[in-house]
Design a protein around this motif. Structure first.
Motif, mmCIF file in Angstrom:
data_model
loop_
_atom_site.group_PDB
_atom_site.id
_atom_site.type_symbol
_atom_site.label_atom_id
_atom_site.label_comp_id
_atom_site.label_asym_id
_atom_site.label_seq_id
_atom_site.Cartn_x
_atom_site.Cartn_y
_atom_site.Cartn_z
ATOM 1 N N ALA A 237 -24.490 25.254 39.110
ATOM 2 C CA ALA A 237 -25.483 25.248 38.036
ATOM 3 C C ALA A 237 -25.151 24.172 37.011
ATOM 4 O O ALA A 237 -26.048 23.519 36.461
ATOM 5 N N GLN A 238 -23.863 23.982 36.761
ATOM 6 C CA GLN A 238 -23.433 22.946 35.817
ATOM 7 C C GLN A 238 -23.842 21.567 36.300
ATOM 8 O O GLN A 238 -24.324 20.736 35.516
ATOM 9 N N THR A 239 -23.675 21.312 37.594
ATOM 10 C CA THR A 239 -24.052 20.021 38.162
ATOM 11 C C THR A 239 -25.553 19.800 38.084
ATOM 12 O O THR A 239 -26.015 18.709 37.746
ATOM 13 N N MET A 240 -26.326 20.835 38.374
ATOM 14 C CA MET A 240 -27.784 20.710 38.316
ATOM 15 C C MET A 240 -28.256 20.435 36.897
ATOM 16 O O MET A 240 -29.107 19.560 36.669
ATOM 17 N N MET A 241 -27.716 21.172 35.932
ATOM 18 C CA MET A 241 -28.111 20.953 34.540
ATOM 19 C C MET A 241 -27.715 19.555 34.078
ATOM 20 O O MET A 241 -28.470 18.883 33.375
ATOM 21 N N ALA A 242 -26.524 19.113 34.490
ATOM 22 C CA ALA A 242 -26.064 17.775 34.115
ATOM 23 C C ALA A 242 -26.957 16.706 34.735
ATOM 24 O O ALA A 242 -27.316 15.721 34.074
ATOM 25 N N ALA A 243 -27.327 16.895 36.007
ATOM 26 C CA ALA A 243 -28.171 15.911 36.688
ATOM 27 C C ALA A 243 -29.548 15.811 36.033
ATOM 28 O O ALA A 243 -30.067 14.702 35.834
ATOM 29 N N PHE A 244 -30.138 16.947 35.674
ATOM 30 C CA PHE A 244 -31.444 16.924 35.013
ATOM 31 C C PHE A 244 -31.344 16.333 33.607
ATOM 32 O O PHE A 244 -32.250 15.621 33.157
ATOM 33 N N ALA A 245 -30.251 16.622 32.919
ATOM 34 C CA ALA A 245 -30.057 16.054 31.580
ATOM 35 C C ALA A 245 -29.896 14.532 31.658
ATOM 36 O O ALA A 245 -30.473 13.794 30.843
ATOM 37 N N ILE A 246 -29.125 14.066 32.641
ATOM 38 C CA ILE A 246 -28.942 12.619 32.831
ATOM 39 C C ILE A 246 -30.280 11.954 33.127
ATOM 40 O O ILE A 246 -30.604 10.891 32.591
ATOM 41 N N THR A 247 -31.082 12.590 33.981
ATOM 42 C CA THR A 247 -32.393 12.043 34.337
ATOM 43 C C THR A 247 -33.315 11.975 33.131
ATOM 44 O O THR A 247 -34.019 10.973 32.923
ATOM 45 N N ALA A 248 -33.311 13.033 32.318
ATOM 46 C CA ALA A 248 -34.171 13.062 31.130
ATOM 47 C C ALA A 248 -33.785 11.970 30.134
ATOM 48 O O ALA A 248 -34.650 11.252 29.609
ATOM 49 N N ILE A 249 -32.488 11.826 29.894
ATOM 50 C CA ILE A 249 -32.006 10.788 28.972
ATOM 51 C C ILE A 249 -32.320 9.398 29.528
ATOM 52 O O ILE A 249 -32.768 8.496 28.795
ATOM 53 N N ASN A 250 -32.080 9.231 30.816
ATOM 54 C CA ASN A 250 -32.350 7.951 31.481
ATOM 55 C C ASN A 250 -33.827 7.588 31.391
ATOM 56 O O ASN A 250 -34.196 6.447 31.094
ATOM 57 N N LEU A 251 -34.688 8.578 31.632
ATOM 58 C CA LEU A 251 -36.135 8.359 31.587
ATOM 59 C C LEU A 251 -36.590 7.978 30.188
ATOM 60 O O LEU A 251 -37.368 7.028 30.008
ATOM 61 N N LEU A 252 -36.111 8.714 29.189
ATOM 62 C CA LEU A 252 -36.517 8.445 27.811
ATOM 63 C C LEU A 252 -36.052 7.066 27.357
ATOM 64 O O LEU A 252 -36.836 6.273 26.811
ATOM 65 N N ALA A 253 -34.774 6.760 27.602
ATOM 66 C CA ALA A 253 -34.219 5.477 27.150
ATOM 67 C C ALA A 253 -34.891 4.300 27.850
ATOM 68 O O ALA A 253 -35.248 3.301 27.207
ATOM 69 N N THR A 254 -35.076 4.413 29.163
ATOM 70 C CA THR A 254 -35.678 3.309 29.921
ATOM 71 C C THR A 254 -37.134 3.112 29.545
ATOM 72 O O THR A 254 -37.607 1.975 29.432
ATOM 73 N N THR A 255 -37.860 4.212 29.331
ATOM 74 C CA THR A 255 -39.275 4.121 28.949
ATOM 75 C C THR A 255 -39.432 3.404 27.615
ATOM 76 O O THR A 255 -40.263 2.491 27.473
ATOM 77 N N LEU A 256 -38.629 3.803 26.634
ATOM 78 C CA LEU A 256 -38.695 3.167 25.317
ATOM 79 C C LEU A 256 -38.314 1.687 25.412
ATOM 80 O O LEU A 256 -38.938 0.830 24.780
ATOM 81 N N PHE A 257 -37.298 1.403 26.215
ATOM 82 C CA PHE A 257 -36.831 0.026 26.378
ATOM 83 C C PHE A 257 -37.895 -0.824 27.063
ATOM 84 O O PHE A 257 -38.138 -1.976 26.671
ATOM 85 N N PHE A 258 -38.519 -0.274 28.085
ATOM 86 C CA PHE A 258 -39.542 -1.000 28.843
ATOM 87 C C PHE A 258 -40.777 -1.260 27.977
ATOM 88 O O PHE A 258 -41.352 -2.356 28.014
ATOM 89 N N ILE A 259 -41.169 -0.261 27.203
ATOM 90 C CA ILE A 259 -42.327 -0.428 26.319
ATOM 91 C C ILE A 259 -42.054 -1.514 25.281
ATOM 92 O O ILE A 259 -42.917 -2.348 25.002
ATOM 93 N N ARG A 260 -40.849 -1.491 24.742
ATOM 94 C CA ARG A 260 -40.516 -2.408 23.646
ATOM 95 C C ARG A 260 -40.336 -3.856 24.117
ATOM 96 O O ARG A 260 -40.769 -4.797 23.430
#
Length: 269
Positions: A237-260
């Protein structure tokens, strides 16, 4: 008000860029396949040289470290094999993403194509190379007569999640490297360190009371969401939560960076 309108316009352009890349799927599939053909042109074995190299590496490391850690070869070798195959995919993305846009300069400056298309093309070529290495895992499991069961199917969504992260991080690295050409060299210097501190050729339980060092490593969780099912167990469960958290952070950061900075890519290269 003007700044808000400009941000909204940039967001719409970024969404349109991704949508256009999806529509041009046949093109980037063809380009991604051609990248593999070009890389191994005039080679007898082609991409299977990578497979042969991976097989030798897995056997050598598995044999040596099974003696060092005093672990049965039947237990450690599949762990090393699955870990190395996934790690090779991750490291290839990290190392080569620096040339994502600079390497496609001729396309970008001469043909009006969505920037996301180059990301899809790049990631597809890495997935193809991953597919060439995967038979090593199958052969190894057959040799040791190990059957992971239906739980191995969970490796499919795990790998899709890994591919999504690969696309996001390659876009970020590609844009950053187009602006700062030292980024690929920095990543190349760090990638070997990440390999050594990540449980790939060794297991986390060897850390004993310091197992938190593995748990705090994001690369370990991205590997484990694919490796654990291949070895017959569900990711924790720890690995799954970490993987989803990494994906969410990655998605948010990359989206903002790409837009800018999307509009500056052509000028940076």
């Amino acid at each position: 008000m003007l700044e808000r309108k400009e941000l909204s316009r940039q967001f719409d352009l970024a969404v349109a860029d991704v949508a256009a890349a999806i529509k041009l799927r046949p093109l980037w599939i063809k380009l991604g396949w051609n990248d593999i053909l070009y890389r191994y042109r005039r080679s007898t074995l082609g991409p299977f040289w990578s497979t042969a190299n991976m097989a030798v590496t897995v056997i050598a490391l598995g044999t040596v470290y099974s003696q060092i850690f005093n672990m049965p070869l039947r237990q450690l070798l599949p762990h090393v094999c699955a870990g190395l195959i996934v790690w090779t995919f991750i490291s290839a993305v990290m190392l080569d993403a620096g040339t994502l846009f600079s390497g496609s300069e001729s396309y970008i400056k001469q043909i009006r194509l969505p920037y996301s298309l180059h990301v899809c093309r790049f990631v597809l070529s890495k997935v193809i190379l991953f597919a060439h290495d995967f038979p090593i895992y199958v052969a190894l499991m057959l040799y040791f007569q190990i059957w992971p069961g239906a739980v191995a199917l969970y490796a499919i969504p795990g790998f899709l999640l890994l591919v999504a992260n690969a696309a996001l991080i390659s876009l970020s690295i590609g844009m950053t490297s187009a602006r700062f050409r030292d980024i690929p060299r920095i990543i190349s210097s760090l990638i070997q360190i990440v390999f050594l501190i990540t449980p790939i050729i060794w297991t986390p339980d060897l850390l004993g009371l310091h197992v938190y060092l593995a748990s705090g490593n994001p690369v370990f969780h991205l590997i484990e969401i694919v490796r654990a099912p291949l070895l017959g167990s569900l990711p924790s469960a720890q690995t799954m939560m970490a993987a989803f958290a990494i994906t969410a952070i990655n998605l948010l950061a990359t989206t903002l960076f790409f837009i800018r900075f999307r509009g500056r890519i052509a000028y940076w290269i």
